[in-house]
Structures are given as C-alpha cells and as structure tokens.
Write a protein that holds these residues in place. Structure first.
Motif, PDB file in Angstrom:
ATOM      1  N   THR A  97       4.534  -3.004  10.604  1.00 18.60           N
ATOM      2  CA  THR A  97       3.975  -1.651  10.647  1.00 18.60           C
ATOM      3  C   THR A  97       4.036  -1.063  12.056  1.00 18.60           C
ATOM      4  O   THR A  97       4.216   0.146  12.215  1.00 18.60           O
ATOM      5  CB  THR A  97       2.512  -1.634  10.156  1.00 18.60           C
ATOM      6  N   PRO A 113      -3.814   1.163   7.124  1.00 13.69           N
ATOM      7  CA  PRO A 113      -3.645   1.366   5.668  1.00 13.69           C
ATOM      8  C   PRO A 113      -2.574   0.479   5.046  1.00 13.69           C
ATOM      9  O   PRO A 113      -2.743  -0.021   3.931  1.00 13.69           O
ATOM     10  CB  PRO A 113      -3.265   2.852   5.555  1.00 13.69           C
ATOM     11  N   ILE A 114      -1.470   0.256   5.773  1.00  8.58           N
ATOM     12  CA  ILE A 114      -0.390  -0.564   5.202  1.00  8.58           C
ATOM     13  C   ILE A 114      -0.814  -2.023   5.114  1.00  8.58           C
ATOM     14  O   ILE A 114      -0.519  -2.717   4.124  1.00  8.58           O
ATOM     15  CB  ILE A 114       0.902  -0.421   6.037  1.00  8.58           C
ATOM     16  N   LEU A 119      -3.065  -2.420   2.123  1.00  7.95           N
ATOM     17  CA  LEU A 119      -2.270  -2.458   0.890  1.00  7.95           C
ATOM     18  C   LEU A 119      -1.577  -3.802   0.722  1.00  7.95           C
ATOM     19  O   LEU A 119      -1.487  -4.334  -0.394  1.00  7.95           O
ATOM     20  CB  LEU A 119      -1.235  -1.326   0.907  1.00  7.95           C
ATOM     21  N   PHE A 125      -4.022  -6.296  -0.601  1.00  8.70           N
ATOM     22  CA  PHE A 125      -4.219  -6.095  -2.042  1.00  8.70           C
ATOM     23  C   PHE A 125      -3.051  -6.687  -2.825  1.00  8.70           C
ATOM     24  O   PHE A 125      -3.237  -7.296  -3.885  1.00  8.70           O
ATOM     25  CB  PHE A 125      -4.340  -4.599  -2.360  1.00  8.70           C
ATOM     26  N   PHE A 126      -1.846  -6.493  -2.300  1.00  6.55           N
ATOM     27  CA  PHE A 126      -0.651  -7.006  -2.968  1.00  6.55           C
ATOM     28  C   PHE A 126      -0.677  -8.534  -3.029  1.00  6.55           C
ATOM     29  O   PHE A 126      -0.311  -9.132  -4.055  1.00  6.55           O
ATOM     30  CB  PHE A 126       0.592  -6.526  -2.221  1.00  6.55           C
ATOM     31  N   LYS A 132      -3.104  -9.472  -5.726  1.00  8.04           N
ATOM     32  CA  LYS A 132      -2.536  -9.202  -7.043  1.00  8.04           C
ATOM     33  C   LYS A 132      -1.497 -10.253  -7.428  1.00  8.04           C
ATOM     34  O   LYS A 132      -1.423 -10.681  -8.584  1.00  8.04           O
ATOM     35  CB  LYS A 132      -1.894  -7.807  -7.062  1.00  8.04           C
ATOM     36  N   TYR A 149     -11.760  -8.250  -2.757  1.00  7.93           N
ATOM     37  CA  TYR A 149     -11.005  -7.128  -2.202  1.00  7.93           C
ATOM     38  C   TYR A 149     -11.695  -6.562  -0.959  1.00  7.93           C
ATOM     39  O   TYR A 149     -11.032  -6.119  -0.017  1.00  7.93           O
ATOM     40  CB  TYR A 149     -10.797  -6.043  -3.259  1.00  7.93           C
ATOM     41  N   VAL A 164     -10.046  -6.185   2.711  1.00  9.72           N
ATOM     42  CA  VAL A 164     -10.035  -4.945   3.509  1.00  9.72           C
ATOM     43  C   VAL A 164     -10.570  -5.207   4.911  1.00  9.72           C
ATOM     44  O   VAL A 164      -9.978  -4.788   5.917  1.00  9.72           O
ATOM     45  CB  VAL A 164     -10.874  -3.846   2.822  1.00  9.72           C
ATOM     46  N   SER A 220      -8.080  -7.148   6.912  1.00 14.14           N
ATOM     47  CA  SER A 220      -6.939  -6.305   7.284  1.00 14.14           C
ATOM     48  C   SER A 220      -7.265  -5.445   8.497  1.00 14.14           C
ATOM     49  O   SER A 220      -6.449  -5.313   9.428  1.00 14.14           O
ATOM     50  CB  SER A 220      -6.540  -5.412   6.108  1.00 14.14           C
TER      51      SER A 220
END
Length: 274
Positions: free
Chosen positions: A57, A74-75, A78, A81-82, A85, A182, A186, A189
């Motif tokens: 990034t 933000p990246i 994400l 989260f990925f 998942k 999650y 966050v 991150s």
C-alpha cells in the motif's frame, strides 16, 4: 556512559526526537495491548502478513503521490477481513491464508516499485523504518488512532478476553464472536499501518510479539501480562530511539534489539527461578 547521557540531553532538545518518542510510545502501547490477544489466538503472524500488505500500500501511495498512512489503513483493514474470510470459507488455516495474502502483497509491491523507480529510496525507508523523520501530520494521525485502539480494547476488554480464552464457549453463551474477531483484525490493521514508520514493514510484527512473549515469561495473569508487556514495549521504544540517535544506528533495528535483550533477560530470570 557520560557520552550517552550527554547525547540523551542533546536529543531531548530536538522536536523530531520528542515526536518520535511520543508516537513510538503510543504505538508501542497499542501493539503490546493487542499482542496477548493475537498470541493466545495463535494469530501472532497476522502482524507479519499485514505488514507485507502495508508495504504494497505504501508503494501504491508513493506512486499516486498520496499519503501512505491514509492509503495503508483502509487497504490493510480490508486485507485483514480477507484473511479472516479465507480462514472461514475456504477451509484454510489462518497461517496459510496469511501466507497467501502476504506473498501476493510483496509481489505487488515489487512490481509497482519496478514500474516507478523514482520513489525507491522513500519506499526503502518504509521497509526498515524512519521514525526520526515523521511529519506533524503523521504525529497527529498516529496519536489519535493509537488512542482509539487503546480505548477500544479497554472498552471491549472483557468480551475480547472471553473470545480469546475460549471462543467456542463464548459462542455457546450467545456472544457474537465473529464481530470481536473482526474488531481485533481492524485494531491490528490500524496498529500495523501506524507502526511501519517506527520499525518498518520487515520488523513491525516484533512490536506485537516480543513484548507479549517477554511478559509471559514472568507473568501468567491476563491483565498483568498486558501491563508488563506494555511497560516493556514503551521502555524498549524509548531506549531504541535514544540509542539510535546517540550512536547513529537504525532506529527500528535498535528497538527490536532492545526487545530481544528484554526477552533474553526475562527468559533467563525464569530459568533461574525454576
């Protein structure tokens, strides 16, 4: 010894040293507070994986002439989260998901750097850290977001403790364990994105892992371990900044070295106590 003391006195007269100590201490607290949750959930390597994402990034931000911090946060969120998942939906263990995202991110960073050679020097500073040249904007953003991480952990402490200690039991009694996982992702991150200015993407995971495993050598209580890890982390950052200034050494590497010494002393004390 007098030379070091004189260097410290001189260092404290410079604004960039004071900014480095402030930002470094706040991020050290954030990282060490999150560290125990991640280590006990066996997710300590997520810091390393997200650090590689943050490196990509930063390359994107420098290519776009944008703020690396504002692009990274933000990246990286994400990406976390990925990873979660992938672990949930693809029947993939956490370490495998982290490795997949990490290797892809490094590949992207290398490709972007090769296409835009002009910012390679700046990119390298993010690879190994450059806390002594942080801007006033970085100071404000880092301070605000570090405080957000710390206050959030304090507010949700009991819930995060329950999910970390026994996630299956927490789920059985009706807790929304996915939300807290999650939330932890966050917060991690944000801390990773902020911490790359201190020790760089190559060493940021050490700020999360080292203080926690050091504290675990001398304590077994959950809250006590967090407090000890926080104290160790802040002391190591302060000493790292001052020693790096006094002896003209890379700040990030010295901070990690201080953490390694602290771990060695704690481990030795544990052996002697036994």
């Amino acid at each position: 010894m007098m030379t070091f003391i004189e260097s410290v006195q001189q260092a404290l007269q410079y604004d960039f040293i004071l900014k480095a100590l402030l930002v470094g201490s706040l991020i050290a607290v954030s990282a060490s507070v999150l560290g125990l949750f991640l280590v006990l959930k066996k997710y300590s390597m997520i810091g390393d994986g997200l650090a590689h994402v943050s490196f990509a990034t930063v390359a994107i931000a420098l290519w776009m002439s944008a703020s690396p911090l504002l692009v990274s946060i933000p990246i990286v969120i994400l990406a976390s989260f990925f990873i979660l998942k992938l672990s949930e939906k693809a029947s993939m263990h956490g370490d495998a998901a982290i490795s997949l995202v990490s290797s892809f991110s490094i590949a992207m960073a290398v490709l972007i750097a090769s296409m835009a050679r002009g910012f390679n020097v700046d990119l390298m500073s993010y690879l190994f850290g450059s806390i002594l040249v942080i801007s006033n904007f970085d100071v404000v953003i880092s301070a605000v977001l570090s405080l957000v991480v710390i206050v959030t952990v304090i507010f949700f402490y009991h819930d995060l403790f329950a999910v970390t200690y026994d996630e299956e039991y927490a789920q059985a009694v009706g807790m929304n364990t996915k939300f807290y996982n999650y939330l932890l992702a966050v917060l991690t991150s944000i801390t990773i994105a902020l911490g790359i200015r201190i020790v760089g993407t190559m060493l940021i995971s050490s700020l999360i892992v080292f203080p926690t495993v050091t504290a675990l050598q001398v304590s077994r209580g959950f809250r006590t371990t967090i407090l000890i890890a926080t104290l160790i982390s802040v002391i190591c950052v302060i000493l790292g900044v001052l020693f790096s200034f006094a002896y003209n050494l890379p700040t990030g590497a010295v901070i990690v070295l201080m953490n390694a010494i602290a771990f060695g002393l704690a481990f030795l004390a544990k052996l002697l106590r036994r």
